[in-house]
Motif scaffolding. Structure first.
Motif, PDB file in Angstrom:
ATOM      1  N   GLU A 116      72.031  74.474 -22.844  1.00 46.83           N
ATOM      2  CA  GLU A 116      73.214  75.164 -23.373  1.00 46.83           C
ATOM      3  C   GLU A 116      73.140  76.662 -23.067  1.00 46.83           C
ATOM      4  O   GLU A 116      74.110  77.258 -22.596  1.00 46.83           O
ATOM      5  CB  GLU A 116      73.302  74.949 -24.886  1.00 46.83           C
ATOM      6  N   GLU A 117      71.977  77.253 -23.327  1.00 44.66           N
ATOM      7  CA  GLU A 117      71.841  78.693 -23.091  1.00 44.66           C
ATOM      8  C   GLU A 117      71.942  79.034 -21.609  1.00 44.66           C
ATOM      9  O   GLU A 117      72.495  80.082 -21.239  1.00 44.66           O
ATOM     10  CB  GLU A 117      70.495  79.186 -23.621  1.00 44.66           C
ATOM     11  N   ASP A 126      70.896  78.222 -34.312  1.00 48.51           N
ATOM     12  CA  ASP A 126      70.376  78.075 -32.962  1.00 48.51           C
ATOM     13  C   ASP A 126      71.053  79.152 -32.120  1.00 48.51           C
ATOM     14  O   ASP A 126      72.208  79.016 -31.712  1.00 48.51           O
ATOM     15  CB  ASP A 126      70.671  76.679 -32.408  1.00 48.51           C
ATOM     16  N   ASP A 161      73.651  67.170 -25.044  1.00 47.13           N
ATOM     17  CA  ASP A 161      73.193  66.533 -26.278  1.00 47.13           C
ATOM     18  C   ASP A 161      73.177  65.004 -26.199  1.00 47.13           C
ATOM     19  O   ASP A 161      72.714  64.333 -27.121  1.00 47.13           O
ATOM     20  CB  ASP A 161      74.033  66.982 -27.464  1.00 47.13           C
ATOM     21  N   ARG A 175      67.595  70.543 -24.596  1.00 54.51           N
ATOM     22  CA  ARG A 175      69.046  70.581 -24.819  1.00 54.51           C
ATOM     23  C   ARG A 175      69.516  71.991 -25.122  1.00 54.51           C
ATOM     24  O   ARG A 175      70.506  72.474 -24.560  1.00 54.51           O
ATOM     25  CB  ARG A 175      69.410  69.661 -25.993  1.00 54.51           C
ATOM     26  N   SER A 176      68.794  72.666 -26.008  1.00 53.05           N
ATOM     27  CA  SER A 176      69.157  74.026 -26.381  1.00 53.05           C
ATOM     28  C   SER A 176      69.101  74.963 -25.175  1.00 53.05           C
ATOM     29  O   SER A 176      69.978  75.805 -24.980  1.00 53.05           O
ATOM     30  CB  SER A 176      68.214  74.514 -27.488  1.00 53.05           C
ATOM     31  N   VAL A 190      64.482  74.738 -32.533  1.00 56.45           N
ATOM     32  CA  VAL A 190      64.877  75.389 -31.281  1.00 56.45           C
ATOM     33  C   VAL A 190      65.883  76.494 -31.566  1.00 56.45           C
ATOM     34  O   VAL A 190      66.743  76.380 -32.433  1.00 56.45           O
ATOM     35  CB  VAL A 190      65.481  74.367 -30.300  1.00 56.45           C
ATOM     36  N   GLY A 191      65.745  77.592 -30.836  1.00 59.43           N
ATOM     37  CA  GLY A 191      66.726  78.667 -30.893  1.00 59.43           C
ATOM     38  C   GLY A 191      66.719  79.495 -32.153  1.00 59.43           C
ATOM     39  O   GLY A 191      67.637  80.278 -32.381  1.00 59.43           O
ATOM     40  N   ARG A 228      70.535  80.092 -29.163  1.00 64.62           N
ATOM     41  CA  ARG A 228      70.875  79.718 -27.791  1.00 64.62           C
ATOM     42  C   ARG A 228      72.270  79.130 -27.724  1.00 64.62           C
ATOM     43  O   ARG A 228      72.999  79.345 -26.759  1.00 64.62           O
ATOM     44  CB  ARG A 228      69.851  78.717 -27.258  1.00 64.62           C
ATOM     45  N   LEU A 229      72.645  78.371 -28.762  1.00 63.90           N
ATOM     46  CA  LEU A 229      73.997  77.825 -28.800  1.00 63.90           C
ATOM     47  C   LEU A 229      75.014  78.931 -29.004  1.00 63.90           C
ATOM     48  O   LEU A 229      76.112  78.889 -28.457  1.00 63.90           O
ATOM     49  CB  LEU A 229      74.119  76.786 -29.913  1.00 63.90           C
ATOM     50  N   ASP A 242      64.773  68.507 -27.879  1.00 60.79           N
ATOM     51  CA  ASP A 242      65.656  69.412 -28.619  1.00 60.79           C
ATOM     52  C   ASP A 242      65.651  70.786 -27.966  1.00 60.79           C
ATOM     53  O   ASP A 242      66.686  71.451 -27.851  1.00 60.79           O
ATOM     54  CB  ASP A 242      65.203  69.531 -30.080  1.00 60.79           C
ATOM     55  N   ARG A 243      64.464  71.239 -27.562  1.00 65.75           N
ATOM     56  CA  ARG A 243      64.365  72.531 -26.877  1.00 65.75           C
ATOM     57  C   ARG A 243      65.067  72.475 -25.522  1.00 65.75           C
ATOM     58  O   ARG A 243      65.760  73.423 -25.137  1.00 65.75           O
ATOM     59  CB  ARG A 243      62.897  72.913 -26.693  1.00 65.75           C
TER      60      ARG A 243
END
Length: 453
Positions: free
Chosen positions: A411-412, A254, A385, A407-408, A116-117, A256-257, A404-405
């Motif tokens: 965050e974004e 990542d 997370d 969560r990412s 992801v990201g 996005r993070l 996982d996507r």
């Protein structure tokens, strides 16, 4: 150019862009993918990158989108910086140029997979946006594409009265929208999708389609442990034969993070005590307007219940149970995202594999909000997370990869950059009235202990 622009490199993305650059040259050299007006066609031999020996200033006016990106913006970064005048591709791959395919039937698409990201969609967007506006192209989220496929199959039988096999009709209509098809977030979790994909994609490829895909899974792991997977395996062989498969799994970044570092106040709330804060944000964004339940239309005329909404300001509010414990699907969530620019969700619990159906719905819901650029305001038991907790036995299941996507993306979606995006809705005359410069949109995530995350 590199010195002047302070450009930094991500070798994993450049590896993907090199393959996309090859594909761009291939399709631009084939008349079936190009506009008929010669004045609107981009030069077929042009690559994303300025070649060695070219003067960057003299070529800027005719530069590609990628050239201009590299000259004007900070490219996605790792720790390696280029400090001399060579091109970014040559630094990694040597001084080579792309050979253009002479046979359009032999054009291979591109399948990008990675964590992801890492920039898969970023790379695909560069490819898509760099094609001429008159090129035969389309870009679609895979969830939305498959919803449309099933809708067309239903309409062909029930409305148009087509007897027997309706899939060829769907293939023809899909090709009419664009021969170069870019699928974002390609994944297979539904047995109905899995069983028709081989025929569908074989038919599209036979009609001249070229595929570009992004996924969190390599082809060999698609629909892993799915029902009747043996019937799906020939589709994997088809993908690997018709697409150049590019792995980006070595990337540890990542992005996005990175974008989510500047989180927005009033976007993600954790713990019971923060409910009051969320309520204040809701009242602020709806400006004290009347709220009531309503219904919106999804595909095939299905009505989607909205338990609480401000129609004046196009803001909706749900509990997690409203969204995920009821029989809702991707079309319902897309209808929500297309009708409301801001959506509140409260009481998101901690989920485990015992809640797998809830997890799947929540994943699809977040994907739909993200695709519509909805401002998603969440109250949850834990930070992103901690929402889906998986034991070692299930850590490689499809839901773990997909979350996982999610969560990412959560965050974004709390970043300043995301909140400044324009909502992609379909309600005429309605504008995104959520003020991202309001005092409710600053830099913190609330929880019971006042910890910033």
């Amino acid at each position: 150019m590199i010195q002047k622009s302070n450009v930094m490199l991500d070798p994993h993305q450049l590896r993907a862009l090199k393959e996309l650059d090859r594909l761009r040259n291939d399709v631009l050299s084939s008349p079936q993918y190009n506009a008929t007006n010669e004045e609107t066609k981009a030069p077929a031999s042009r690559t994303f990158f300025i070649r060695d020996g070219e003067d960057s200033d003299s070529t800027y006016k005719n530069a590609s989108i990628m050239d201009k990106l590299l000259q004007n913006t900070l490219f996605r970064t790792t720790t390696t910086r280029i400090r001399d005048g060579g091109t970014m591709v040559n630094k990694i791959f040597g001084n080579t140029t792309t050979k253009i395919s002479s046979n359009p039937r032999m054009i291979k698409g591109v399948y990008l997979h990675g964590g992801v990201g890492c920039g898969k969609t970023f790379c695909m967007n560069l490819f898509y946006n760099h094609l001429p506006i008159t090129a035969s192209k389309q870009q679609v989220h895979f969830h939305k594409f498959m919803l449309d496929v099933h809708k067309q199959m239903h309409e062909a039988k029930m409305i148009h009265g087509i007897k027997g096999d309706v899939l060829p009709t769907v293939m023809d209509r899909t090709i009419q929208k664009g021969r170069i098809i870019c699928f974002d977030e390609f994944q297979v979790t539904d047995v109905a999708d899995a069983l028709i994909l081989r025929r569908l994609f074989t038919g599209l490829l036979d009609r001249g389609a070229v595929l570009v895909m992004t996924s969190n899974r390599p082809p060999k792991d698609l629909y892993l442990n799915g029902l009747q997977r043996d019937l799906f395996l020939p589709f994997i062989d088809l993908l690997e034969n018709k697409c150049a498969v590019v792995s980006m799994w070595e990337s540890e970044m990542d992005y996005r993070l990175v974008q989510g570092v500047n989180k927005a106040r009033g976007v993600y709330f954790v713990g019971k005590e923060s409910k009051r804060e969320m309520e204040e944000v809701f009242q602020s964004l709806t400006k004290g307007s009347i709220t009531s339940e309503t219904f919106v239309k999804a595909v095939q005329g299905r009505s989607v219940h909205i338990p609480c909404s401000s129609l004046e300001y196009q803001v909706a509010r749900f509990s997690f149970n409203d969204l995920c414990r009821k029989a809702r699907g991707a079309s319902d969530y897309l209808a929500i995202g297309e009708n409301f620019h801001t959506v509140f969700v409260e009481d998101v619990p901690v989920l485990t594999m015992n809640d797998v159906n809830l997890v799947r719905r929540f994943i699809i819901f977040v994907d739909a909000m993200y695709e519509c650029h909805v401002k998603l305001i969440v109250h949850a038991e834990t930070p992103p997370d901690g929402i889906f907790q998986v034991d070692l036995k299930n850590q490689h299941c499809d839901e773990a990869f997909a979350f996982d996507r999610t969560r990412s993306r959560l965050e974004e979606m709390g970043s300043d950059a995301y909140l400044k995006r324009r909502w992609i809705g379909h309600v005429d005359g309605v504008h995104d009235n959520c003020d991202t410069n309001n005092t409710n949109v600053q830099d913190v995530v609330f929880d019971d202990r006042d910890i910033q995350r």
